[in-house]
Design a protein around this motif. Structure first.
Motif, PDB file in Angstrom:
ATOM      1  N   LEU A  10       0.827  -1.202   0.000  1.00  0.00           N
ATOM      2  CA  LEU A  10       0.000   0.000   0.000  1.00  0.00           C
ATOM      3  C   LEU A  10       0.866   1.259   0.000  1.00  0.00           C
ATOM      4  O   LEU A  10       0.612   2.195  -0.755  1.00  0.00           O
ATOM      5  N   LEU A  14       0.961   4.219  -2.802  1.00  0.00           N
ATOM      6  CA  LEU A  14       0.758   5.612  -2.421  1.00  0.00           C
ATOM      7  C   LEU A  14       1.953   6.467  -2.840  1.00  0.00           C
ATOM      8  O   LEU A  14       1.792   7.591  -3.309  1.00  0.00           O
ATOM      9  N   ALA A  17       1.681   7.216  -6.487  1.00  0.00           N
ATOM     10  CA  ALA A  17       0.644   8.222  -6.744  1.00  0.00           C
ATOM     11  C   ALA A  17       1.139   9.617  -6.403  1.00  0.00           C
ATOM     12  O   ALA A  17       0.891  10.580  -7.138  1.00  0.00           O
ATOM     13  N   VAL A  18       1.865   9.745  -5.310  1.00  0.00           N
ATOM     14  CA  VAL A  18       2.393  11.048  -4.907  1.00  0.00           C
ATOM     15  C   VAL A  18       3.456  11.520  -5.892  1.00  0.00           C
ATOM     16  O   VAL A  18       3.567  12.708  -6.189  1.00  0.00           O
TER      17      VAL A  18
END
Length: 156
Positions: A10, A14, A17-18
């Protein structure tokens, strides 16, 4: 990936995505940061104390009954009372205890998601008037003497 992700998977997703910053506008990034930092929203929002639309006979009243709608909010020693009649909003900011400063007038801001905000300065007794208030979702922000009141969003 299929199935549940563990913490490391996860965090990796993340992180990816950042890293894709270009896809997120500055406006959305600022809003996301503000939403995350305002974690105590329930403790900071004013409480709706009264809404005449919720009164016991309001359900049988027609939508064009012609009667003004009244709302009352309270928080941090300030109370905001408003009456909406057509496109005119009359209101009063009432301070209790040490929250109200008799010397400093209150400033009132009516925010709308898709339109320009309306603002007014209350007089010495706390009264103010806003014109051109159209039906839709709104919230009020009141500041007086270092104290503030922010209402939840309501539909007029």
């Amino acid at each position: 990936m299929t199935g549940p992700l563990d913490d490391d998977e996860l965090m990796a997703l993340l992180g990816e995505a950042v890293a894709e910053e270009a896809a997120v506008s500055d406006r959305r990034r600022t809003a996301a940061k503000a939403a995350f930092t305002w974690r105590s929203v329930d403790a900071e929002l004013a409480e709706l104390l009264h809404d005449s639309a919720l009164d016991a006979g309001a359900a049988v009243r027609s939508a064009s009954g012609g009667e003004p709608r009244t709302l009352s909010f309270g928080h941090s020693g300030l109370t905001l009372e408003v009456e909406i009649d057509g496109e005119t909003l009359l209101g009063q900011v009432i301070g209790t205890g040490s929250a109200a400063s008799a010397v400093e007038p209150a400033s009132v801001l009516l925010e709308r998601p898709a339109a320009e905000a309306l603002s007014a300065e209350a007089d010495a007794a706390g009264f103010f008037r806003l014109e051109g208030v159209r039906p839709g979702t709104v919230r009020f922000m009141v500041e007086q003497g270092g104290w503030s009141l922010t209402t939840p969003w309501v539909t007029l």
